[in-house]
Every structure is written in structure tokens, then in C-alpha cells.
Design an enzyme around this catalytic site. Sequence first.
Site, PDB file in Angstrom:
ATOM      1  N   ASP A 245     -22.691  33.501  65.602  1.00  0.00           N
ATOM      2  CA  ASP A 245     -22.133  33.320  66.942  1.00  0.00           C
ATOM      3  C   ASP A 245     -23.213  32.951  67.949  1.00  0.00           C
ATOM      4  O   ASP A 245     -23.039  32.029  68.751  1.00  0.00           O
ATOM      5  CB  ASP A 245     -21.439  34.600  67.406  1.00  0.00           C
ATOM      6  CG  ASP A 245     -20.116  34.830  66.689  1.00  0.00           C
ATOM      7  OD1 ASP A 245     -19.660  33.921  65.978  1.00  0.00           O
ATOM      8  OD2 ASP A 245     -19.558  35.935  66.830  1.00  0.00           O
ATOM      9  N   ASP A 258     -23.127  39.034  67.537  1.00  0.00           N
ATOM     10  CA  ASP A 258     -21.781  38.760  67.037  1.00  0.00           C
ATOM     11  C   ASP A 258     -20.780  39.253  68.072  1.00  0.00           C
ATOM     12  O   ASP A 258     -20.778  40.435  68.440  1.00  0.00           O
ATOM     13  CB  ASP A 258     -21.560  39.474  65.700  1.00  0.00           C
ATOM     14  CG  ASP A 258     -20.465  38.821  64.872  1.00  0.00           C
ATOM     15  OD1 ASP A 258     -20.307  37.597  64.960  1.00  0.00           O
ATOM     16  OD2 ASP A 258     -19.773  39.548  64.138  1.00  0.00           O
ATOM     17  N   LYS A 260     -17.073  40.190  69.175  1.00  0.00           N
ATOM     18  CA  LYS A 260     -15.829  40.637  68.562  1.00  0.00           C
ATOM     19  C   LYS A 260     -14.820  41.019  69.636  1.00  0.00           C
ATOM     20  O   LYS A 260     -15.189  41.428  70.744  1.00  0.00           O
ATOM     21  CB  LYS A 260     -16.067  41.848  67.647  1.00  0.00           C
ATOM     22  CG  LYS A 260     -17.004  41.590  66.471  1.00  0.00           C
ATOM     23  CD  LYS A 260     -16.386  40.600  65.480  1.00  0.00           C
ATOM     24  CE  LYS A 260     -17.292  40.392  64.281  1.00  0.00           C
ATOM     25  NZ  LYS A 260     -16.741  39.372  63.340  1.00  0.00           N
TER      26      LYS A 260
END
Length: 351
Positions: A245, A258, A260
Site C-alpha cells: 500500500d 498497510d 485497512k
Amino acid sequence: MLVLKRVVSVGGIIVPQCTSLSVSCFSACHCLNSPKRHSPYSSVDSGLYSSLVKSVMSVRVSSQTPETLQAEDEHIYGPVVKGQTASPGPKMREPKTLHPFLNCEETPDLEEPELGQPVRIALNRGQGRSSVPSVTRILQQTLSPDQIFYLERWKKRMIAELGEEGFKQYSQNLFRQGKLFHSAVEEVLTSGTTRNRSLSETPEYPPDVQGYMESISHILEDVGAVRAIESTVQHDTLNYLGVADCVARYRGVLCVIDWKTSEKPKPFLRNTYDNPIQVAAYAGALNSDANYKYQVENGLIVVAYKDGSPAHAHKLSSELMLEYWKTWLVRLEEFTEQRSSHASSALSEKR
């Protein structure tokens, strides 16, 4: 009143006397002379039990020590079974081959790169990558039995509430919101507007991701020096790839980040399930990928919430990343074993 006569001898002369008794006294005397009430113990053979009572009462009990008491208890009730101490749990499987997490030949680039757009290497399956499995696929196919059980139970519950078509639409909406969220984050990080922004300045985002972006606003303030966004990383030696990411500095530390989304709070790292393994896999691949001239030892998992509540940022230190890297190597070995087993079965069927 009753009058009774009695005779008293005084000096040889008999003198009659009268004594008055009340009715109450008479009644009491009458009761004393009445037959005894029947006792339920009257039928007990006292002779039979008297010897037993005498023997018990006549025994002289000696002083006992804790050792003799314990011996007596064990004789009567059996030996004491001590409760087992809490088990630390099953020992984690170690990888057969401990591949290095860092590329020793590559020296860490401590200096910031020149100002410019972050690296973005698109995933192209046509360039000899068609058979290279992704990190997501490997993790999905090596779930533990417990993970599979809870995942299936959640799916059945959602289908019961929404129906087959409703659950399909729900999954599609989650996927679409995830893509919109990542695009919005990418736009913010590449535009360089995360720092020195006026407090009154509120950027406009699509309605579906407005809450998510508000949720991570305080996280974005600490993210800078972005080096890569939505960029493919590949480990040629271990034969896997993935799309990271973001690679940037969070509070001065270079991390694989990352992003989420979640409908439920995930305040602890354990609530993120396999996400730390995923981040370690991306970092390990990046460290071995020749397209990146630096090494990353830390990770960050940011969980954003649709209602705009503050996101949780879970930092993965270099020590934690090494532990999750080992777990990733085990999962990768399991996946490779599965593929080999399936290939052998298919070959046997053809024969």
C-alpha cells in the site's frame, strides 16, 4: 377447691388436719402421674449400639501432623491430583529454511530521496508473473482450521441475514469502498497536503470514504517522505509477489504501511489477524527486490473506521517484523507443499 384430710401424730395424740389444694395443683399432679409419651427411639436396640458408642468415645486421638493427615486423606479419598499449570500453547513451527529478511548486499539508504513522485510499479501479470502467487492468495490458502471455521460461520450468519444476493452485494460494496479509500489516501499522500494544513481546511472526499478519511486524519499528520504507493514488490528467490500500500516514514521511522478498513474496533494488534504477516511478507519482498534501493525493517497497520472514530495505528518494530517473517516463511512452505501435492495427484490421475 378440694379438701383432703390427713392424720398427724403429735406427742402421741392423733390430730386430724385439713389441706386445701387448688385445681391447678391437682391437675399438675395428675399430669405427672399420666403415662409416658412413646419415643421413636424406644425401639432402638441400645445394647447393640452401646458398645459402638463406648469404643468411639474411649479411643484416645493422638495429635496428627500435616503429613499423617495427608496420608489419611489419600487413603480415604485417593491421592491429590494437582491442577496443571497453564500451558504456553503449542510450540510455533519453525521454517525449514530461514531465509534472510534483509538483503545483506544492499546497504540501507538513510538519506531521503530527491523530491518527486513516489515510486509506483504496477502489477503486470504478463511479464513472467502469471505463475507467481500473491501474498494474499498464499495466506488465504494456508488458513488454520480454526480460521476457516470462524470465517465460514461468519459467512453463513451474514447470508442468513442478507440472503445470497444481499451478501454478494455487501461483499462488492466492501471491495468498492476499499478501492475508493486507497485512492483517496494515495491522492492525499502524493499531493503533499498532509503537513501544514489549516485546521479549518476540510478536503472533500467521496461520501463512501469521508468517514474513513476523517478516521485516519491524525495518522496522516505523522506520515511523510513517501517513497512508494500501491507498488508491486517481488521476491524472486522465494517466488511470490504482492502490492504494498505504502512505504513512508511514520514519526520518522521508515515503514511498510498497510491501510485497512473495519466495521468493528481493532484496538490490539491481535485483532488484525494475518495482517502483520502480510506486512512482513511485503517488506521481505521489497528488501530483495532490485527496484528498491533501500531496506525496510519496520511496519505499520492502520485500521480506519467508517463512522470517523480515530483510527488505530499498530506499529511493528524490527523485532516483531522478524517474528512475523518467520511465520510467513512457514505459511509459504505450507503453500508450496500443497501445490506439490496437488501437482502429484494431477499427474497420477493422467497416468
